[in-house]
Design an enzyme around this catalytic site. Structure first.
Site: not given
Ligand code: DGY
Length: 324
Positions: A237, A266, A284
């Site tokens: 993240r 984001e 992402h």
């Molecule tokens: C998640 O599943 O957490 C990935 O980052 C895709 O959003």
């Protein structure tokens, strides 16, 4: 009477048809105007929500008086205020496992792309710069045989470690909350403190969930501990990395490069990172393959259906809230 589901993202029309067999389904539609307004309007009617990419907590869910369950089409659940969900007895589910290999593929793509400068040299070639054989200014760094450091050895971390160890003959180091004896045996992975790992690894890959403990886990001090030739890969993240500190480290050569799939904000339309040739920047896409997003949505629909039937969903994030 059928319960109502608000499907706010990542659910395709055939999937909506499947949900409609059991539920009234409301789907915000860009053709009908503002999506946020449609979401707010539908919220008081919804028994279940399904989707991803939306912060949901006390403020956002105050009007959701009928709500029983939220099914996130993601493995990470940092967007949700779990303490508030528990307080209200709302079930929260996620989609582990089905995205492990695709996300590990992307992690490895970032390792390869940043070390071998794939994206940068693609742009350079297409810009008509290839006028003679490439020389030192275009050279990259080796990946095979280099030391891979995984911060957060969960399922995705382990899948990246396997790619590195078995495919690229990379010694594997890892740090985190607990030792993984089975992986130590399988891959010869060695446990290190965060500081030791940063000092030894050629590729530092972040795969930790975002929490108060991991926010800005990597900032000026940690970047300064890394080797000048090393690469930082973030598929976790964005806020796990202090982005301003990273920009500075990439500009002044504290580290060689970065491969990023996630950011502090984001979506990201403007950033100093976009000016840096030694930063590979992706939007992402860790789990964003057709097959994996389909599998995630299927799993999320199963979870929601179970929750709204009063059954215990397979991927329950907050078992405390289940009163089955
Ligand atoms: C998640 O599943 O957490 C990935 O980052 C895709 O959003």
């Amino acid at each position: 009477m059928k319960k109502t589901v608000l499907a706010f993202s990542r659910i395709t029309p055939p999937m909506i048809e499947r949900l409609q067999q059991d539920f009234e389904v409301i789907v915000p539609d860009p053709k009908k105007g503002d999506l946020a307004a449609q979401f707010d309007e539908a919220l008081p009617h919804a028994h279940g929500l399904i989707g991803a990419g939306r912060k949901l907590g006390r403020e956002q869910l105050a009007a959701a008086t009928r709500l029983q369950a939220v099914s996130s089409v993601s493995v990470g659940y940092d967007n949700y205020d779990v303490a508030y969900f528990n307080e209200r007895g709302l079930l929260l589910t996620n989609t582990p496992d089905v995205l492990t290999e695709s996300t590990a593929d992307l992690g490895f793509a970032l390792i390869m792309s940043s070390a071998r400068r794939v994206a940068e040299l693609d742009a350079w070639t297409k810009a008509g710069q290839w006028k003679a054989s490439v020389a030192a200014p275009q050279f990259g760094s080796d990946v095979h045989g280099k030391t891979l450091g995984i911060i957060g050895m969960g399922n995705i971390g382990a899948a990246i470690a396997r790619r590195g160890r078995l495919g690229f003959n990379m010694p594997v180091l890892y740090s985190g909350n607990s030792r993984k004896p089975a992986l130590e045996q399988e891959l010869g992975a060695q446990f290190r403190s965060l500081e030791q790992l940063l000092a030894e690894a050629d590729f530092v890959v972040l795969v930790v969930p975002l929490s108060d403990k991991t926010r800005h886990l990597i900032s000026h001090r940690e970047l300064s501990l890394m080797k000048p030739g090393a690469f930082l890969i973030n598929i976790a993240r964005g806020p796990v990395v202090d982005e301003a500190a990273l920009v500075q480290a990439l500009r002044n050569g504290t580290i060689r490069g970065a491969g990023l799939d996630v950011y502090e904000q984001e979506p990201l339309a403007q950033s100093p990172l976009f000016q840096l040739p030694n930063a590979v920047t992706l939007p992402h896409i860790g789990s964003a393959t057709t097959q994996t997003r389909e599998a995630m949505a299927e799993r999320a629909m199963d979870n929601l259906t179970a929750a709204l039937r009063g059954e215990r969903p397979r991927d329950l994030v907050n078992p405390q809230a289940f009163k089955g």
